[in-house]
Design an enzyme around this catalytic site. Structure first.
Site, PDB file in Angstrom:
ATOM      1  CD  GLU A   9      -2.644  -1.749   1.846  1.00  0.00           C
ATOM      2  OE1 GLU A   9      -2.994  -0.323   3.170  1.00  0.00           O
ATOM      3  OE2 GLU A   9      -3.473  -2.120   2.761  1.00  0.00           O
ATOM      4  CG  HIS A  14      -6.049  -0.176   4.642  1.00  0.00           C
ATOM      5  ND1 HIS A  14      -4.692   0.038   4.840  1.00  0.00           N
ATOM      6  CD2 HIS A  14      -7.274   0.044   6.377  1.00  0.00           C
ATOM      7  CE1 HIS A  14      -4.656  -1.342   5.864  1.00  0.00           C
ATOM      8  NE2 HIS A  14      -6.558  -0.747   6.933  1.00  0.00           N
ATOM      9  CB  ALA A  37     -12.951  -0.976   5.085  1.00  0.00           C
TER      10      ALA A  37
END
Length: 332
Positions: free
Chosen positions: A268, A287, A289
């Protein structure tokens, strides 16, 4: 001018009200850019008593060696794979995750993306606006009610996902080797405990809620994806590396899978040229959520409270062991 107030370094984004609450009692260095500037972070930590991070700051043994006064680490989230827990234990550093504070945000993300992927009708706005009318192509979506959701990992978030899924009429197949077959959570959530393979074979939706450890790396690989129904969808909000991204992309491109949503990735940010590029029926989010206005407030408030209490009251080391175990449980 020297002060007797203890110092807290915050290396990533934290809710403003939570930061302000800490400033009333401590000297606070809150700078989200520190995560990308390791030398400045080390300098800031040289005289710090506590460090607060999200998931990008790597709390390694080397970082802790340069921060001899740090005895508390607050984690703005629940995953602990970016924190060297053994090094923390050896140095008497207590770690406080935001256990449960973002569970609702993650669970709602899972349900929302499940509905979008099963129905398959929500990515056509540009075509309709241009005068196209793909009504026939979009008339074969699936309803969630009556389908089965496989929840892999049945900790706090997994259990909340199961409750919401049951609420929209889905059956829930749960798998978690750490949860006994007679545990109350199966009945309380309306889920049926199954073996891993049986849960995958039954699933119309697979959602993963496990930490990234050696036993869960590529937990959903080519062999496991091949067990799924051709229309099944896969959702990963746990950790990158749990789902084999290359195998997932291949299954989507070959039409062997109905769709997928990934909020986390092995690397990431996701790098250009990823095998996921160009895969159909794929939702990718960065990323987020577990991030909403409400969850950011809950997470910040909880971590601020725990760090403040630890610095002011000096809880016994046994609390550290209990907090770490609880934090690990919640991200299963």
């Amino acid at each position: 001018m020297k002060t007797d107030r203890k110092k807290i370094v915050i290396s990533e984004f934290m809710d403003t009200q939570a930061v302000d609450s800490l400033k009333r009692h401590f000297d606070v260095c809150a700078d989200p850019s520190l995560v990308d500037e390791p030398e400045r972070l080390r300098d800031a930590l040289a005289d710090a008593d506590a460090l607060i991070v999200r998931n990008r700051t790597q709390v390694t043994a080397a970082l802790l060696d340069g921060a001899p006064r740090v005895k508390v680490v607050g984690r703005l989230g629940v995953g602990l794979d970016n924190i060297a827990l053994g090094a923390c234990k050896d140095r008497g550093v207590r770690v406080f995750p935001a256990t449960g504070a973002n569970a609702r945000a993650v669970a709602e993300y899972v349900i929302a993306t499940s509905l979008m992927l099963l129905r398959g009708a929500y990515l056509s706005s540009a075509a309709v606006a241009q005068g196209q009318w793909p009504r026939a192509a979009l008339s074969n979506g699936r309803e969630a009610a009556g389908g089965t959701m496989a929840v892999i990992g049945f900790g706090g978030i997994g259990q909340l996902v199961a409750q919401l899924a049951c609420g929209i009429g889905m059956r829930v197949a749960g798998y978690d080797p750490q949860v006994p077959a007679d545990a109350a959570c199966w009945q309380e959530t309306g889920a049926q405990g199954m073996s891993f393979d049986d849960a995958l074979r039954a699933a119309d939706v697979v959602t993963v809620h496990v930490p990234l450890v050696e036993s869960t790396r590529n937990l959903l690989g080519a062999a496991q994806l091949a067990m799924l129904k051709p229309h099944a969808v896969v959702i990963n909000t746990s950790r990158g590396g749990v789902v084999d991204e290359s195998a997932l992309a291949c299954a989507l491109k070959q039409g062997r899978l109905g769709g997928a949503a990934l909020d986390v990735f092995a690397d990431e940010p996701l790098k250009a040229g990823s095998p996921l590029a160009g895969a159909p029926n794929l939702i990718l989010t960065p990323h987020i959520a577990g991030l909403t206005v409400q969850s950011n407030e809950r997470v910040g408030t909880l971590v601020a409270s725990r760090v403040m209490h630890a610095l002011l009251e000096g809880e016994h080391d046994s609390t550290n062991t209990r907090e770490l175990r609880h934090g690990t449980d919640i991200i299963r």
